[in-house]
Design an enzyme around this catalytic site. Structure first.
Site, mmCIF file in Angstrom:
data_model
loop_
_atom_site.group_PDB
_atom_site.id
_atom_site.type_symbol
_atom_site.label_atom_id
_atom_site.label_comp_id
_atom_site.label_asym_id
_atom_site.label_seq_id
_atom_site.Cartn_x
_atom_site.Cartn_y
_atom_site.Cartn_z
ATOM 1 N N ASP A 1 0.858 -1.178 0.000
ATOM 2 C CA ASP A 1 0.000 0.000 0.000
ATOM 3 C C ASP A 1 0.898 1.232 0.000
ATOM 4 O O ASP A 1 1.759 1.367 0.870
ATOM 5 C CB ASP A 1 -0.887 -0.023 1.258
ATOM 6 C CG ASP A 1 -2.290 0.446 0.984
ATOM 7 O OD1 ASP A 1 -2.430 1.548 0.435
ATOM 8 O OD2 ASP A 1 -3.239 -0.277 1.330
ATOM 9 N N GLU B 1 -6.303 3.964 -5.966
ATOM 10 C CA GLU B 1 -7.592 4.132 -5.280
ATOM 11 C C GLU B 1 -8.081 5.550 -5.534
ATOM 12 O O GLU B 1 -7.372 6.513 -5.247
ATOM 13 C CB GLU B 1 -7.441 3.887 -3.782
ATOM 14 C CG GLU B 1 -8.798 3.861 -3.085
ATOM 15 C CD GLU B 1 -8.821 4.499 -1.718
ATOM 16 O OE1 GLU B 1 -9.736 4.208 -0.945
ATOM 17 O OE2 GLU B 1 -7.933 5.316 -1.417
ATOM 18 N N HIS C 1 -11.280 -2.975 3.176
ATOM 19 C CA HIS C 1 -11.181 -2.615 4.592
ATOM 20 C C HIS C 1 -11.955 -1.353 4.961
ATOM 21 O O HIS C 1 -11.999 -0.985 6.130
ATOM 22 C CB HIS C 1 -9.703 -2.448 4.956
ATOM 23 C CG HIS C 1 -9.083 -1.289 4.225
ATOM 24 N ND1 HIS C 1 -8.902 -1.276 2.848
ATOM 25 C CD2 HIS C 1 -8.637 -0.095 4.662
ATOM 26 C CE1 HIS C 1 -8.375 -0.126 2.500
ATOM 27 N NE2 HIS C 1 -8.196 0.616 3.569
ATOM 28 N N ASP C 2 -12.510 -0.664 3.970
ATOM 29 C CA ASP C 2 -13.294 0.549 4.226
ATOM 30 C C ASP C 2 -14.790 0.325 4.066
ATOM 31 O O ASP C 2 -15.572 1.265 4.257
ATOM 32 C CB ASP C 2 -12.893 1.657 3.237
ATOM 33 C CG ASP C 2 -11.483 2.167 3.446
ATOM 34 O OD1 ASP C 2 -10.973 2.086 4.574
ATOM 35 O OD2 ASP C 2 -10.893 2.649 2.456
ATOM 36 N N ASP D 1 -3.021 4.673 -2.368
ATOM 37 C CA ASP D 1 -4.075 5.283 -1.565
ATOM 38 C C ASP D 1 -4.436 6.672 -2.100
ATOM 39 O O ASP D 1 -3.546 7.505 -2.316
ATOM 40 C CB ASP D 1 -3.542 5.402 -0.131
ATOM 41 C CG ASP D 1 -4.616 5.682 0.885
ATOM 42 O OD1 ASP D 1 -5.485 4.827 1.080
ATOM 43 O OD2 ASP D 1 -4.576 6.774 1.508
HETATM 44 O O1 TEU Z 1 -9.558 5.694 1.799
HETATM 45 C C1 TEU Z 1 -9.965 6.756 0.978
HETATM 46 C C2 TEU Z 1 -11.207 7.385 1.306
HETATM 47 O O2 TEU Z 1 -11.637 8.296 0.640
HETATM 48 C C3 TEU Z 1 -11.902 6.960 2.536
HETATM 49 O O3 TEU Z 1 -12.469 8.119 3.062
HETATM 50 C C4 TEU Z 1 -12.932 5.956 2.221
HETATM 51 O O4 TEU Z 1 -13.627 6.296 1.064
HETATM 52 C C5 TEU Z 1 -13.882 5.901 3.349
HETATM 53 O O5 TEU Z 1 -13.167 5.387 4.428
HETATM 54 C C6 TEU Z 1 -15.057 5.021 3.075
HETATM 55 O O6 TEU Z 1 -15.882 5.119 4.178
HETATM 56 C C7 TEU Z 1 -8.199 5.443 1.909
HETATM 57 C C8 TEU Z 1 -7.969 4.202 2.737
HETATM 58 O O7 TEU Z 1 -8.495 3.097 2.061
HETATM 59 C C9 TEU Z 1 -8.570 4.412 4.091
HETATM 60 O O8 TEU Z 1 -8.485 3.261 4.890
HETATM 61 C C10 TEU Z 1 -7.819 5.558 4.741
HETATM 62 O O9 TEU Z 1 -8.425 5.876 5.957
HETATM 63 C C11 TEU Z 1 -7.808 6.803 3.860
HETATM 64 O O10 TEU Z 1 -7.504 6.526 2.495
HETATM 65 C C12 TEU Z 1 -6.732 7.766 4.342
HETATM 66 O O11 TEU Z 1 -5.464 7.231 4.085
#
Ligand code: TEU
Length: 567
Positions: free
Chosen positions: A101, A256, A328-329, A197
């Site tokens: 990542d 992403e 994971h989100d 990311d």
């Molecule tokens: O997530 C990007 C992001 O825009 C997040 O706000 C995501 O869309 C949201 O959590 C969905 O509810 C990335 C990573 O995947 C996330 O885990 C990190 O917290 C974020 O970037 C900051 O690095």
């Protein structure tokens, strides 16, 4: 049938590991690299080609490692650099690859770069971050202001996420060169690619305009000033030249990109432009979200089908899709898009996987989805750990404008913590994840839903994933075939064709608990041929379909894939 070229990255399946929740080797309740090392044979048995590791770098863990204080070392919580080297070697020994990542829109505020930057207005690294005398009214993704005042110099710094995640200033060429040098260091160490990311947030509108505040708030979303910004393509092309060009093996890259449009994604992924292999788009994971992620809207299957199909057509022949229903989100896909009741969890988890993996693009398996893991029964605020969830709740509580019990219910459905409950390896009290106290509660259903009962059981979700991945590796039509959605308006059936010059797949899936009969709208000349076509995969293991196509009768959450040669 001659198989596809195994060196072609377009045929690979990626498995995402969220290290904190995968497997804990030392009993401290947090997953770690040695835990992953203990399960590489499991990954190999599943058949995945690539492992993407969510961040394992040194971090104060404000956002579980998405706040990095040293890009070139492993956090002691997860192990050592030597453990990571060993993981690379063990994966390579089994023909698998490792993707790291890359979190370079921001660092941790404890990264030496930021510590220097904040130390004085004339520090040589001052301009590595965004400093201003006056903040804008931008809202951070974790709510509240995106600018924080730093007492040392009295200026404000920008953070699109938490105040412990200051944004790097990509306008500064020294920042870019430092990032590229770090990336080359990892590739030289044996890493095979990067998941990047929020890489479509690195180029901001440098005039930093004010945005429109949310009703009742001083702050508002400002995505239009930093999403796929003016120099985004230029930066990625420079990264390609500086880091990826001329390497012996293909470096797998996925960006992403919240808010990315199809038009931009074509530019990001057109191979001739040398930017990225593919992007994660967000359209299909925002259909059930209203004003914010805890404002839930009903999800209509035709909208989900259309969102996926639009990207299939939009990128066809020009770019490349990534395919995901969870990460994971996001909450657990079987709970969100399937039916996690005891009667339908297994069939719907398999059906979701079938539909996803048989679209055109690179499928991502999020850890535990291959076991049909479902959302946990969270009820109290104390059940949650995630910074996004907790800060939303704190804001709502402070403002007093939200029904808090209703918010808790919405959090139980949508919180990122739902993806982060420990992987369920067996039925023991620690689920085979830990011998200690897990950092986030284990789903009580692990007594039934776990790898120990599933691996080797032909009817399990795990074995279905294995067959699905094997199908992709054997049959070029899965990677190469074009895509045609059938019955776009049908409320519960998801059906489509995949077609190359030599072969054709027909996928039909029932997204409901009702037996559903219908006639597929296939051209009369085609319909007869399908009746004799063999079934190559079904979600109801051991059952034959009730009807051959084009007349279908699908049982609850049944999905069937037929294949025929074309002459
Ligand atoms: O997530 C990007 C992001 O825009 C997040 O706000 C995501 O869309 C949201 O959590 C969905 O509810 C990335 C990573 O995947 C996330 O885990 C990190 O917290 C974020 O970037 C900051 O690095």
């Amino acid at each position: 049938m001659s198989g596809p070229d195994p060196q072609d990255w377009r045929r690979w399946v990626v498995y995402q590991i969220y290290p904190r929740s995968f497997a804990d080797s030392d009993g401290n309740g947090v997953g770690d690299l040695r835990g992953i090392l203990a399960h590489v044979d499991y990954l190999h048995e599943l058949g995945v080609d690539v492992v993407w590791l969510s961040p394992v770098f040194r971090s104060p863990m404000d956002d579980n490692g998405y706040d990095i204080s040293d890009y070139q070392d492993v956090d002691p919580l997860f192990g050592t650099l030597a453990d990571l080297d060993e993981l690379i070697a063990e994966l390579h020994a089994r023909g698998m690859k490792l993707v790291l990542d890359l979190v370079v829109n921001h660092t941790s505020d404890e990264h030496p770069w930021f510590i220097q930057s904040r130390s004085s207005r004339d520090n040589p690294r001052r301009d590595w971050y965004w400093w201003r005398d006056k903040p804008t009214n931008w809202e951070s993704h974790f709510f509240g202001p995106a600018w924080t005042r730093d007492d040392t110099t009295g200026q404000y710094y920008l953070h699109l996420f938490s105040a412990k995640q200051p944004d790097l200033n990509w306008e500064n060429p020294e920042v870019r060169q430092a990032v590229y040098a770090m990336m080359r260091w990892w590739l030289d160490r044996g890493v095979d690619g990067f998941r990047m990311d929020v890489i479509n947030m690195i180029s901001k509108d440098t005039s930093l305009p004010e945005t429109r505040p949310r009703p009742g708030s001083a702050y508002g979303p400002a995505g239009q000033y930093f999403t796929s910004g003016p120099r985004n393509h230029e930066f990625l092309q420079e990264m390609y030249r500086e880091v990826f060009a001329g390497r012996d093996a293909h470096v797998l890259t996925v960006g992403e990109m919240p808010g990315v449009t199809i038009r931009d994604a074509v530019l990001f992924t057109d191979p001739a432009r040398h930017e990225l292999d593919m992007v994660f788009q967000f359209q299909h994971v925002q259909l059930d979200i209203g004003a914010n992620k805890f404002d839930l809207l009903p999800l209509k299957l035709p909208d989900l089908k259309a969102a996926m199909a639009d990207w299939q057509h939009g990128l066809a022949g020009r770019g490349w899709n990534s395919l995901y229903f969870g990460n994971h989100d996001q909450p657990r896909s079987v709970s969100r898009f399937g039916d996690d009741s005891p009667a339908h969890r297994v069939a719907s988890a398999k059906t979701l996987a079938t539909v996803l993996h048989l679209h055109r693009g690179t499928p991502y398996v999020y850890q535990g989805d291959e076991l049909g893991m479902a959302n946990s029964p969270f009820t109290a605020l104390a059940d949650f750990r995630d910074i996004e969830t907790l800060s939303f709740y704190a804001g709502a509580e402070a403002r007093g404008d939200v029904d808090l019990p209703a918010l808790l219910l919405a959090m139980a459905r949508m919180s990122r913590d739902q993806a982060r409950t420990p992987v369920q390896w067996d039925a023991s009290p620690g689920a085979g994840f830990t011998t200690g106290t897990p950092w986030l509660a284990i789903n009580p259903d692990h007594t039934q839903v776990n790898a120990a009962v599933e691996v080797g059981d032909p009817g399990s979700v795990f074995e279905h994933y294995r067959r699905l991945i094997a199908l992709r590796h054997q049959d070029p039509v899965v990677t190469d075939g074009d895509f045609e959605l059938l019955l776009p308006d049908h409320p519960t059936i998801w059906a489509f064709l995949r077609r190359t010059a030599g072969a054709e797949l027909l996928v039909a899936a029932n997204f409901s608990a009702e037996v559903t009969a219908l006639r597929l709208p296939l051209a009369a000349s085609q319909a007869g041929d399908w009746a004799a076509a063999p079934v190559v995969l079904t979600s109801l293991t051991g059952e034959t379909p009730l009807q051959p196509p084009p007349d279908l009768k699908l049982r609850p959450w049944e999905s069937v894939v037929w294949r025929r040669a074309r002459s």
